[in-house]
Motif scaffolding. Structure first.
Motif, PDB file in Angstrom:
ATOM      1  N   LYS A 149      33.420 -46.350   2.587  1.00  0.00           N
ATOM      2  CA  LYS A 149      33.200 -44.896   2.725  1.00  0.00           C
ATOM      3  C   LYS A 149      34.064 -44.119   1.727  1.00  0.00           C
ATOM      4  CE  LYS A 149      31.317 -44.662   7.353  1.00  0.00           C
ATOM      5  NZ  LYS A 149      31.252 -43.940   8.618  1.00  0.00           N
TER       6      LYS A 149
ATOM      7  N   LEU B   8      29.313 -50.425   3.329  1.00  0.00           N
ATOM      8  CA  LEU B   8      29.406 -48.983   3.081  1.00  0.00           C
ATOM      9  C   LEU B   8      30.462 -48.628   2.035  1.00  0.00           C
ATOM     10  CD1 LEU B   8      29.030 -47.383   6.640  1.00  0.00           C
ATOM     11  CD2 LEU B   8      27.279 -47.678   4.874  1.00  0.00           C
TER      12      LEU B   8
ATOM     13  N   TYR C 166      25.849 -47.338  10.231  1.00  0.00           N
ATOM     14  CA  TYR C 166      25.751 -48.338   9.168  1.00  0.00           C
ATOM     15  C   TYR C 166      24.299 -48.453   8.708  1.00  0.00           C
ATOM     16  CZ  TYR C 166      30.455 -50.375   9.555  1.00  0.00           C
ATOM     17  OH  TYR C 166      31.813 -50.590   9.516  1.00  0.00           O
TER      18      TYR C 166
ATOM     19  N   LYS D 126      28.190 -41.779  12.441  1.00  0.00           N
ATOM     20  CA  LYS D 126      28.914 -42.885  11.786  1.00  0.00           C
ATOM     21  C   LYS D 126      28.073 -44.162  11.732  1.00  0.00           C
ATOM     22  CE  LYS D 126      33.434 -41.051  13.101  1.00  0.00           C
ATOM     23  NZ  LYS D 126      34.714 -41.295  13.795  1.00  0.00           N
TER      24      LYS D 126
ATOM     25  N   LEU E  17      25.569 -42.557   3.445  1.00  0.00           N
ATOM     26  CA  LEU E  17      26.409 -42.942   4.579  1.00  0.00           C
ATOM     27  C   LEU E  17      27.767 -43.460   4.115  1.00  0.00           C
ATOM     28  CD1 LEU E  17      23.768 -44.835   6.789  1.00  0.00           C
ATOM     29  CD2 LEU E  17      24.399 -42.417   6.843  1.00  0.00           C
TER      30      LEU E  17
ATOM     31  N   PHE F  22      23.220 -38.008  10.753  1.00  0.00           N
ATOM     32  CA  PHE F  22      23.493 -39.421  10.469  1.00  0.00           C
ATOM     33  C   PHE F  22      24.984 -39.681  10.253  1.00  0.00           C
ATOM     34  CE2 PHE F  22      19.009 -40.068   8.510  1.00  0.00           C
ATOM     35  CZ  PHE F  22      18.463 -40.085   9.787  1.00  0.00           C
ATOM     36  N   ILE F  23      25.630 -38.806   9.490  1.00  0.00           N
ATOM     37  CA  ILE F  23      27.045 -39.015   9.187  1.00  0.00           C
ATOM     38  C   ILE F  23      27.903 -38.749  10.425  1.00  0.00           C
ATOM     39  CG2 ILE F  23      28.985 -38.102   7.836  1.00  0.00           C
ATOM     40  CD1 ILE F  23      27.096 -37.932   5.453  1.00  0.00           C
TER      41      ILE F  23
ATOM     42  N   GLN G 297      21.596 -45.390   2.558  1.00  0.00           N
ATOM     43  CA  GLN G 297      22.869 -46.101   2.735  1.00  0.00           C
ATOM     44  C   GLN G 297      23.958 -45.558   1.812  1.00  0.00           C
ATOM     45  OE1 GLN G 297      22.302 -50.288   3.120  1.00  0.00           O
ATOM     46  NE2 GLN G 297      24.448 -50.799   2.900  1.00  0.00           N
TER      47      GLN G 297
END
Length: 543
Positions: A42, A39, A105, A103, A272, A99-100, A269
């Motif tokens: 982030k 990710l 993957y 958290k 995210l 989705f966020i 992805q």
């Protein structure tokens, strides 16, 4: 290609690998962990997210495949791009917040939150198979085929070398650096992609009439091929089975787009990996604006080639053009359109630039898909089933091994696609076997609280059977209609099983949202309204 073209192309390859390795290097005393590798820590800003979304999306199957479909179908194939812009708005407003907040993957990980581990594993295996045997394979095949046409004779003599070369470039930085290397190199690659695409389109338009000029070229294009500029095809159009009229706008294309942009690991992805939800949503809007431009650089070139193909000899038709597109069975090799256009119209230097842009699109998508295959296998199969106590080092290494195996597999399978006439349509049709069922499970799981795990499992498994039954030739259903009906029937099955097996008003794992969950900022809202208006105007003009 001349010496200067080769220098430009090789220079690009070295530059992109160098940048990928540099941006993903470990800081002193820090070793990559799962969040870094899968990710990008982030840390992605909106402009990197938007650029990376487009770079992951626009690859050989878009440039080569959609140009081929532009030759065969015309502007109608642009619905995949313009409707995607609207789909991105829906994804940004209604899916990303959930989705966020979870958290995640991976997308299968959401299924575990909402349903159970069994269903997550089923879908994880689906996705890995789909990425390796359809997406990765077609992307690398079309890219290698284009390079064979441009750099060689187009007879397939360079195909294997091109396959291996593209695989090595993608592997050189993505296997080591993970999503960080992929996303940051995408920023540069999408700029090169759009620049190269515009160069190709404008140079070709400038040369299809004796008097020259881009505007003259557009006018000539419309005069000769006015029927190729209709977005909604009539039932008697030979390509109706691929784009079934008004059903494109209200039926199956929504299934394809919502699945692809909302629940496709290698696309979602990037979002995210955003710094924040608002940053992810701004990236989505940026990508949506770019989608509105894409038909100009991937569909119009195909229509240009069609015009050159049908023009009588003695005008601007290129000698020998029929031989380039002739298939052994008497058909037309539509997917040769874009590589041929590059080889005929671009001067030395520019040709190298456009081939580099094409390679950029191929490599960025390959790298994105490899990273997503690695993420799903590692996080959804390896850690839960094979090594529950895996360290960060073991997790990252398994991601690299998975991506390597996927890459070798697709290189071995890719040559088998040489007899497929329109590879873009092949991708859509075979993705359509699994995407309606997966979309139904996600939509019901997200927005209907009574949906049960048993209903979801019965639905996703039966959806494949339904999709195969709807392919019976006697039904004569366009594949987009097949996808739409499969979605509806799957939703009915999920609802029926859930209602008969759930004694509660809502499932214990139901997703709870409020109006605040879907609240968006002013920049997102203004961008969304602008995109909706522009899309409506485009359809009104080219209906």
């Amino acid at each position: 290609m001349t010496g200067i073209d080769i220098v430009v192309f090789v220079g690009y390859c070295m530059l992109i690998v160098g940048i990928g390795l540099w941006v993903s290097r470990d800081e002193k005393g820090h070793q990559k962990n799962a969040e870094d590798y899968f990710l990008a820590g982030k840390s992605l800003p909106w402009w990197a997210i938007g650029a990376s979304l487009i770079a992951a999306n626009i690859s050989a199957e878009q440039i080569i495949g959609m140009s081929g479909s532009g030759f065969a179908v015309g502007l109608a194939i642009a619905s995949y791009e313009w409707m995607a812009a609207i789909t991105l708005i829906i994804v940004g407003k209604y899916l990303l917040p959930i989705f966020i907040e979870k958290k995640l993957y991976t997308i299968p990980e959401f299924i575990e939150h909402r349903f159970n581990t069994t269903l997550k594993t089923i879908l994880a295996i689906f996705w890995i198979a789909l990425f390796v045997f359809v997406n990765l394979t077609t992307v690398i095949f079309l890219g290698a085929k284009a390079l064979d046409t441009i750099m060689g004779t187009g007879d397939g003599s360079l195909l294997i070398y091109a396959l291996i070369g593209l695989a090595l470039i993608a592997a050189a930085y993505s296997l080591y650096g993970g999503l960080s290397a992929v996303a940051w190199t995408d920023v540069m690659q999408v700029g090169l992609l759009i620049l190269g695409g515009f160069v190709t389109t404008f140079v070709a338009l400038n040369n299809i009439t004796p008097e020259g000029g881009i505007f003259n070229g557009f006018a000539h294009l419309y005069d000769v091929a006015g029927d190729k500029f209709h977005m909604i095809l009539d039932r008697d159009n030979p390509e109706y089975s691929n784009l079934p009229g008004i059903a494109v706008l209200i039926g199956g294309l929504w299934v394809a787009n919502l699945y692809y942009w909302g629940f496709n690991q290698y696309i979602i992805q990037r979002t995210l990996a955003a710094k924040s939800l608002k940053e992810a949503q701004k990236g989505i809007i940026f990508a949506a604006f770019l989608k509105l431009l894409i038909p100009l650089i991937v569909v119009i070139p195909g229509i240009i080639v069609y015009v050159l193909y049908v023009q009588p000899e003695g005008t601007t038709q290129i000698p020998g053009i029929f031989d380039v597109f002739a298939r052994p069975d008497g058909g037309i090799h539509y997917d040769n359109a874009y590589p041929w256009l590059i080889s005929v119209f671009l001067s030395p230097g520019f040709k190298g630039l456009v081939v580099a842009a094409l390679a950029a699109a191929i490599v960025s998508s390959l790298a994105s898909m490899l990273n997503s295959v690695a993420t799903i296998f590692t996080m959804d199969i390896y850690r839960p089933y094979i090594n529950k106590n895996a360290t960060d080092k073991q997790t990252v290494n398994m991601g690299r091994i998975t991506a390597s195996v996927a890459l070798v597999t697709c290189v071995l399978i890719a040559p088998q696609l040489q007899n497929v006439p329109q590879v873009f349509q092949y991708i859509q049709e075979y993705t359509g076997l699994v995407s309606p069922g997966i979309l139904a499970v996600f939509m019901m799981g997200l927005f209907w609280k009574k949906t049960t795990t048993k209903g979801a499992i019965y639905g996703v498994l039966s959806s494949i059977v339904i999709a195969l039954l709807l392919k019976i030739p006697s039904l004569q259903l366009p594949f987009l209609d097949q996808m739409y009906y499969t979605l509806i029937l799957t939703i009915v099955i999920i609802a029926g099983v859930s209602l008969t097996t759930n004694p509660y008003d809502e499932d214990p794992k139901a997703i709870h949202t409020t109006a605040e969950t879907f609240k968006t900022g002013s920049s997102f809202n203004i961008g969304a309204y602008a995109i909706l208006i522009i899309t409506a105007v485009l359809y009104a003009i080219f209906w």
